[in-house]
Design an enzyme around this catalytic site. Structure first.
Site: not given
Length: 182
Positions: A28, A62, A72, A132, A168
């Protein structure tokens, strides 16, 4: 589920229970009740996924400004990354410090990166798939970044030859980045 602390409070490694047999495995990756019992109460509202074909692909660093900041929960579905969280909270005792963790298909670890951190990762094998969760939607007007190679941060990236997006490549340095985290 096991929660492993890092050298920066609030950045946590999550290790879920893995059940395997001759067919493969089951885990899970997110169970709200288990996370809540472990003190992780973020309300995730969106799942994101990125694929990088080449090893040495860096995405980041970021973050979104404070009013649109995101927590996140990062994991790797296939491949492997060196995942980095940089503390950008100006009043934090760990301001400017970073944590780097290998997340991979084989170790099944996840990294919880709270609001107030810049995030980036470098793929360390080809064909890496990253997933994510976030607790706030993407906000283009609040999207910011820090150059991956900032000399003041001195992040120990696993690759010297890297692949970057146009965006970036032009992020400002840590000391010149737009940052409203106090």
């Amino acid at each position: 589920m096991k929660v492993v602390e890092t050298n920066i409070p609030d950045v946590l490694i999550i290790e879920t229970s893995v059940f395997g047999d001759h067919r493969g495995y089951f885990t899970e990756t997110y169970n709200k009740q288990n996370f809540t019992e472990a003190g992780i109460t973020h309300e995730f509202i969106q799942d994101n996924q990125s694929f990088s074909a080449e090893a040495g692909t860096i995405r980041g660093l970021h973050y979104q400004l404070k009013n649109a900041a995101q927590t996140k929960l990062v994991r790797v579905i296939s491949g492997a990354i060196y995942d980095v969280a940089v503390d950008i909270r100006k009043s934090s005792p760990t301001y400017g410090n970073w944590v780097g963790v290998i997340l991979s298909e084989s170790n099944k670890r996840q990294l919880l990166i709270p609001k107030g951190f810049a995030h980036g990762f470098c793929t360390i094998v080809p064909n890496t798939l990253v997933q994510y969760k976030v607790d706030a939607l993407y906000s283009k007007e609040n999207d910011r970044g820090i150059i991956w190679s900032d000399k003041d941060l001195n992040i120990d990236w696993p690759m010297s030859k890297v692949i970057l997006s146009d965006k970036d490549q032009v992020h400002p340095s840590f000391n010149n980045a737009d940052n409203d985290f106090i």
